[in-house]
Design a protein around this motif. Structure first.
Motif, PDB file in Angstrom:
ATOM      1  N   PHE A 252       0.865  -1.177   0.000  1.00  0.00           N
ATOM      2  CA  PHE A 252       0.000   0.000   0.000  1.00  0.00           C
ATOM      3  C   PHE A 252       0.904   1.229   0.000  1.00  0.00           C
ATOM      4  O   PHE A 252       1.779   1.367   0.853  1.00  0.00           O
ATOM      5  CB  PHE A 252      -0.882   0.005   1.257  1.00  0.00           C
ATOM      6  CG  PHE A 252      -2.065   0.923   1.193  1.00  0.00           C
ATOM      7  CD1 PHE A 252      -3.331   0.434   0.909  1.00  0.00           C
ATOM      8  CD2 PHE A 252      -1.923   2.288   1.426  1.00  0.00           C
ATOM      9  CE1 PHE A 252      -4.433   1.283   0.851  1.00  0.00           C
ATOM     10  CE2 PHE A 252      -3.013   3.144   1.372  1.00  0.00           C
ATOM     11  CZ  PHE A 252      -4.270   2.643   1.084  1.00  0.00           C
ATOM     12  N   ARG A 253       0.707   2.100  -0.981  1.00  0.00           N
ATOM     13  CA  ARG A 253       1.561   3.279  -1.108  1.00  0.00           C
ATOM     14  C   ARG A 253       0.718   4.552  -1.052  1.00  0.00           C
ATOM     15  O   ARG A 253      -0.355   4.627  -1.658  1.00  0.00           O
ATOM     16  CB  ARG A 253       2.339   3.236  -2.425  1.00  0.00           C
ATOM     17  CG  ARG A 253       3.180   1.984  -2.584  1.00  0.00           C
ATOM     18  CD  ARG A 253       3.765   1.881  -3.979  1.00  0.00           C
ATOM     19  NE  ARG A 253       4.418   0.593  -4.197  1.00  0.00           N
ATOM     20  CZ  ARG A 253       4.879   0.179  -5.364  1.00  0.00           C
ATOM     21  NH1 ARG A 253       4.770   0.954  -6.438  1.00  0.00           N
ATOM     22  NH2 ARG A 253       5.452  -1.008  -5.481  1.00  0.00           N
ATOM     23  N   VAL A 254       1.215   5.537  -0.323  1.00  0.00           N
ATOM     24  CA  VAL A 254       0.558   6.842  -0.211  1.00  0.00           C
ATOM     25  C   VAL A 254       1.528   7.886  -0.740  1.00  0.00           C
ATOM     26  O   VAL A 254       2.623   8.047  -0.189  1.00  0.00           O
ATOM     27  CB  VAL A 254       0.171   7.163   1.245  1.00  0.00           C
ATOM     28  CG1 VAL A 254      -0.524   8.527   1.314  1.00  0.00           C
ATOM     29  CG2 VAL A 254      -0.723   6.074   1.821  1.00  0.00           C
ATOM     30  N   ASP A 255       1.149   8.568  -1.798  1.00  0.00           N
ATOM     31  CA  ASP A 255       2.025   9.552  -2.454  1.00  0.00           C
ATOM     32  C   ASP A 255       3.383   8.932  -2.790  1.00  0.00           C
ATOM     33  O   ASP A 255       4.433   9.574  -2.619  1.00  0.00           O
ATOM     34  CB  ASP A 255       2.217  10.782  -1.560  1.00  0.00           C
ATOM     35  CG  ASP A 255       0.933  11.597  -1.422  1.00  0.00           C
ATOM     36  OD1 ASP A 255       0.138  11.633  -2.390  1.00  0.00           O
ATOM     37  OD2 ASP A 255       0.711  12.185  -0.343  1.00  0.00           O
ATOM     38  N   GLY A 256       3.366   7.667  -3.225  1.00  0.00           N
ATOM     39  CA  GLY A 256       4.588   6.979  -3.622  1.00  0.00           C
ATOM     40  C   GLY A 256       5.389   6.372  -2.489  1.00  0.00           C
ATOM     41  O   GLY A 256       6.393   5.706  -2.726  1.00  0.00           O
ATOM     42  N   ARG A 257       4.954   6.563  -1.239  1.00  0.00           N
ATOM     43  CA  ARG A 257       5.682   6.049  -0.070  1.00  0.00           C
ATOM     44  C   ARG A 257       4.999   4.797   0.463  1.00  0.00           C
ATOM     45  O   ARG A 257       3.787   4.768   0.646  1.00  0.00           O
ATOM     46  CB  ARG A 257       5.731   7.127   1.020  1.00  0.00           C
ATOM     47  CG  ARG A 257       6.483   6.726   2.283  1.00  0.00           C
ATOM     48  CD  ARG A 257       6.561   7.902   3.245  1.00  0.00           C
ATOM     49  NE  ARG A 257       5.232   8.351   3.633  1.00  0.00           N
ATOM     50  CZ  ARG A 257       4.551   7.866   4.677  1.00  0.00           C
ATOM     51  NH1 ARG A 257       5.078   6.895   5.423  1.00  0.00           N
ATOM     52  NH2 ARG A 257       3.364   8.352   4.974  1.00  0.00           N
ATOM     53  N   HIS A 258       5.816   3.749   0.711  1.00  0.00           N
ATOM     54  CA  HIS A 258       5.266   2.517   1.259  1.00  0.00           C
ATOM     55  C   HIS A 258       4.849   2.713   2.719  1.00  0.00           C
ATOM     56  O   HIS A 258       5.606   3.280   3.517  1.00  0.00           O
ATOM     57  CB  HIS A 258       6.305   1.389   1.191  1.00  0.00           C
ATOM     58  CG  HIS A 258       6.564   0.894  -0.193  1.00  0.00           C
ATOM     59  ND1 HIS A 258       7.487   1.470  -1.027  1.00  0.00           N
ATOM     60  CD2 HIS A 258       6.008  -0.134  -0.900  1.00  0.00           C
ATOM     61  CE1 HIS A 258       7.506   0.827  -2.185  1.00  0.00           C
ATOM     62  NE2 HIS A 258       6.617  -0.150  -2.133  1.00  0.00           N
ATOM     63  N   VAL A 259       3.644   2.236   3.052  1.00  0.00           N
ATOM     64  CA  VAL A 259       3.153   2.270   4.433  1.00  0.00           C
ATOM     65  C   VAL A 259       2.649   0.883   4.800  1.00  0.00           C
ATOM     66  O   VAL A 259       2.410   0.042   3.930  1.00  0.00           O
ATOM     67  CB  VAL A 259       2.033   3.320   4.610  1.00  0.00           C
ATOM     68  CG1 VAL A 259       2.555   4.725   4.341  1.00  0.00           C
ATOM     69  CG2 VAL A 259       0.847   3.012   3.700  1.00  0.00           C
ATOM     70  N   ASP A 260       2.486   0.641   6.098  1.00  0.00           N
ATOM     71  CA  ASP A 260       2.010  -0.655   6.574  1.00  0.00           C
ATOM     72  C   ASP A 260       0.519  -0.794   6.257  1.00  0.00           C
ATOM     73  O   ASP A 260      -0.300  -0.028   6.789  1.00  0.00           O
ATOM     74  CB  ASP A 260       2.244  -0.759   8.080  1.00  0.00           C
ATOM     75  CG  ASP A 260       1.938  -2.144   8.633  1.00  0.00           C
ATOM     76  OD1 ASP A 260       1.283  -2.940   7.937  1.00  0.00           O
ATOM     77  OD2 ASP A 260       2.371  -2.433   9.768  1.00  0.00           O
ATOM     78  N   PRO A 261       0.126  -1.761   5.425  1.00  0.00           N
ATOM     79  CA  PRO A 261      -1.292  -1.924   5.081  1.00  0.00           C
ATOM     80  C   PRO A 261      -2.186  -2.236   6.274  1.00  0.00           C
ATOM     81  O   PRO A 261      -3.389  -1.981   6.233  1.00  0.00           O
ATOM     82  CB  PRO A 261      -1.282  -3.098   4.090  1.00  0.00           C
ATOM     83  CG  PRO A 261       0.103  -3.152   3.553  1.00  0.00           C
ATOM     84  CD  PRO A 261       0.981  -2.719   4.687  1.00  0.00           C
ATOM     85  N   LEU A 262      -1.598  -2.792   7.340  1.00  0.00           N
ATOM     86  CA  LEU A 262      -2.388  -3.199   8.507  1.00  0.00           C
ATOM     87  C   LEU A 262      -2.698  -2.046   9.441  1.00  0.00           C
ATOM     88  O   LEU A 262      -3.617  -2.122  10.240  1.00  0.00           O
ATOM     89  CB  LEU A 262      -1.673  -4.306   9.280  1.00  0.00           C
ATOM     90  CG  LEU A 262      -1.433  -5.624   8.535  1.00  0.00           C
ATOM     91  CD1 LEU A 262      -0.642  -6.592   9.405  1.00  0.00           C
ATOM     92  CD2 LEU A 262      -2.757  -6.246   8.095  1.00  0.00           C
ATOM     93  N   THR A 263      -1.911  -0.962   9.366  1.00  0.00           N
ATOM     94  CA  THR A 263      -2.103   0.133  10.309  1.00  0.00           C
ATOM     95  C   THR A 263      -2.436   1.467   9.648  1.00  0.00           C
ATOM     96  O   THR A 263      -2.805   2.412  10.339  1.00  0.00           O
ATOM     97  CB  THR A 263      -0.832   0.328  11.169  1.00  0.00           C
ATOM     98  OG1 THR A 263       0.277   0.628  10.317  1.00  0.00           O
ATOM     99  CG2 THR A 263      -0.530  -0.933  11.970  1.00  0.00           C
TER     100      THR A 263
END
Length: 231
Positions: A214-225
């Protein structure tokens, strides 16, 4: 009351699999049933039954449900418009969010988001920028949100992978698929919950599983949180 699993508790209460699935899907935006469920959680369900000539044929649709999970109560009330059922809380807010929390129903998490993970194939430290869901080969994989397919094909260590763009801000990736669903190709539009492919172990994988990013503005983030946007 939950004493082992959601299905066991539902069956004990006389609920069929279809009603349990419908309830789980209604609450899936707020409750991750693979990791949030606790012994002692409780739920209440109002659902339809289909009868003919005094004989019960089958369970019908879910009318309303409440779920007590980890000290919090969640409520789902069905409302139909244009022949489509949707679920709302007691304040009238839709339970549906912009993204589903999980791309596979009731799968086991085999590896979490970890920037310092030792890669099981390469045997060296390599950031794990998503979540792995272990499941049998051929298990359906769903798009977690509405969007447009950016790519669908071989993608290095991801093997067979699908990348979906959701508006300008969000992007999701689904890797190691055994095959793609019909019609899934670059440029095609997908809807939330649509099957886009099936679990496999293509690319750098030691067993069948889905790798989900899951990416937000191209940055990877934890999909669970990650805080999921409202619908």
């Amino acid at each position: 009351e939950i004493d082992s699993s959601l299905y066991a508790a539902g069956a004990k209460a006389g609920l069929g699999p279809a009603v349990i699935n419908e309830m789980a899907n209604a609450f899936s935006y707020d409750i991750d049933f693979t990791q949030d469920l606790r012994v002692g959680d409780t739920f209440q369900v109002v659902y339809e039954e289909i009868w003919r000539d005094g004989e019960r044929l089958r369970s019908g649709g879910l009318v309303a449900a409440s779920f007590h999970n980890r000290g919090k109560e969640f409520t789902a009330l069905r409302f139909e418009r244009k022949g489509k059922a949707e679920y709302f809380d007691l304040a009238g807010r839709p339970l549906k969010k912009g993204f589903m929390r999980m791309p596979i129903e009731f799968a086991r998490i085999s590896s979490r988001f970890n920037p310092g993970r030792l890669h099981p194939v390469l045997n060296r430290i390599r950031a794990h920028k998503g979540v792995d869901y272990a499941a049998a080969t051929g298990t359906p994989i769903k798009a977690t949100g509405d969007g447009r397919v950016v790519s669908a094909g071989r993608k290095g260590g991801y093997g067979n992978a699908v990348v979906i763009q959701h508006g300008r801000k969000y992007q999701t990736l689904y890797g190691h698929m055994s095959r793609f669903a019909n019609g899934i190709r670059a440029g095609s539009n997908v809807t939330q919950g649509q099957i886009i492919g099936y679990v496999g172990m293509t690319g750098l994988a030691t067993g069948p599983h889905l790798h989900y990013e899951f990416r937000v503005d191209g940055r990877h983030v934890d999909p669970l949180t990650v805080q999921l946007p409202a619908s």
